[in-house]
Design an enzyme around this catalytic site. Sequence first.
Site, short mmCIF file in Angstrom:
data_model
loop_
_atom_site.label_atom_id
_atom_site.label_comp_id
_atom_site.label_asym_id
_atom_site.label_seq_id
_atom_site.Cartn_x
_atom_site.Cartn_y
_atom_site.Cartn_z
N ARG A 109 37.66 40.66 38.41
CA ARG A 109 38.56 41.81 38.35
C ARG A 109 38.67 42.53 39.68
NH1 ARG A 109 36.94 43.73 32.15
NH2 ARG A 109 38.42 42.28 31.15
N TYR B 124 46.54 38.73 34.17
CA TYR B 124 45.32 37.98 33.88
C TYR B 124 44.06 38.77 34.20
CZ TYR B 124 45.79 36.16 38.74
OH TYR B 124 45.95 36.00 40.09
N GLU B 125 42.92 38.21 33.77
CA GLU B 125 41.61 38.88 33.82
C GLU B 125 41.61 40.19 33.03
OE1 GLU B 125 39.28 37.19 34.68
OE2 GLU B 125 40.33 35.65 35.82
N GLY B 126 42.38 40.21 31.96
CA GLY B 126 42.53 41.42 31.17
C GLY B 126 43.74 42.18 31.66
#
Length: 580
Positions: free
Chosen positions: A291, A436-438
């Site tokens: 992140r 992406y990555e949350g």
Amino acid sequence: MWQYHPPLRDIRFVTEELLNLPAQWAQIPAFAEVDADTARQVIEEAGKFASEVLGPLNAVGDVEGCTLKDGIVTTPKGFREAYQAFVQAGWPALACEPEVGGQGLPQSLNAVLHEMLNSANHAWNMYPGLLHGAYESLLAHATPELKARYLPKVVSGEWLSTMCLTEAHAGSDLGLLKTRAEPQPDGSYRVSGTKIFISGGEHDLTDNIVHMVLARIAGAPAGTKGLSLFLVPKVMPDGSRNTLRCDGLEKKMGIKGSATCVMSFEGATGWLVGDVNRGLAGMFVMMNAARLHVGLQGVGHAESAYQNALAYALERVQMRAPLRSPERKVAEADPIALHPAVRHNLLRQRALLEGGRLLAYETAHLLDIAERHPDEAVRHVAHDEVSLLTPICKAFLTDNGFAAAQAAQQVYGGHGYIHDYGVEQCVRDSRISRIYEGTNEIQAIDLLVRKVVADGGVKLAGLIERLQRELPTGELAARVQPWLANWQQATQQLLKHSASDAELPYRVADDYLRLAGLVLLAQGWARAEAVAASHATPFHTAKRETAQYYLDYLLPEAGLCLARIRAGQNPLPQLSAPSA
């Protein structure tokens, strides 16, 4: 026509003048020998690699993309050779422990490296982008046998890695995962299931790929509490091919040089990483590292967008500027950079970019403190601050990176819509970082619900107190102080009303994170202006002017966030399918 030049002067300003990192490293025994000269050498070499090796491959990767044939993925021309040069130069090992083959340099230097790699070629950097997260996860959770077999290869970059979470029916809701793992008599597991959106799931850059896979063991509890983490290699220790394959490549909007794969695991052999049913502990180590790196993608795109748009605006001649200087000799037109609308556009880009760079590097430095500082109490405080700042970096900086790409496209006008100028690729490539990555909405929920509301705002109060304490004296700092108080007051009101309205923090989370980002950048710009005020160079004068611009034109946007947070006390209407 799209070029990248490493912003070495601005990077030195942040690392040496503003954060004074060499002096801070001297207080951490592991970094005591990392002085300013060493850091400059590392940064300059990283800039050369990014601009001279990766930059020329950016458009190539976009045009060629990746191809899948007979289960083999071929990356664009030049990608494999660039990766081999990357490994030979030792870049993957930059911030890894010397005990496992790393160079032991600070995370803050690794952040500089990855900002530049992302600026030059986001798609290419997707391949090594997960290496440090895999290293962290294995270092913290793997058995000694797994560490001995796989960690040195991951640290060196000889083997790349993936993070296999997402399934078609389960996006961000990991508790719905169906991939299963069956224990074997020899202590291994047979992993079966299908994962989607796997970056670098198959490629020709390395001979082996270390897949980190979330799966469920039979009889495990439902939801996320029943997930375990497994290391599943593409190639087995005896040299045979594991029973996994790439079933397809996604046709994407951007980062086309990155192989985004559908991966099938058919009783593939894997080994448990960490404890049974505690897979998220190991995976979150990877996710948190990823992140911050995604936030750096936002900074990278903002940098390449701004410097190309600025260069174009200084060359493109159109119309007469309203307040053109009398001494200008051009008969009918001026560079568009002289027009107020374009100046606003470029100044906004610059203020968010350079402020974002400070936020990202400072967060990376706090990570160094949390991991390496000799004082446990200092490590604890830094860990709390990193937990708050990581979702802000991911969401706020990638929002700004995409906005900068769009703003740069606007500077180019019609040419910005044409492939040959490069900016439309920047727009397409930068968009994924917000997802992406949350997704950024999930980052906002993570910040407000899981970090702030969960502990009654204790950690946030400590962060705001530190930000207030570090404000310099002067007019700009005096203007920032009330906004720090506003942030704290808004937090207290949310804590109060959330007790009787459980949905409230979810309704206002996006605006809360945006408020946090805007105020953090304001505090950073106040510090930057104070440092620049003691110098009379054109560079430092521009810093002071940008700081003033940020507080005059961008910080007021925090008022809108506050208004929307207050409005969030009103319930949202429910949605239903439209009537026929």
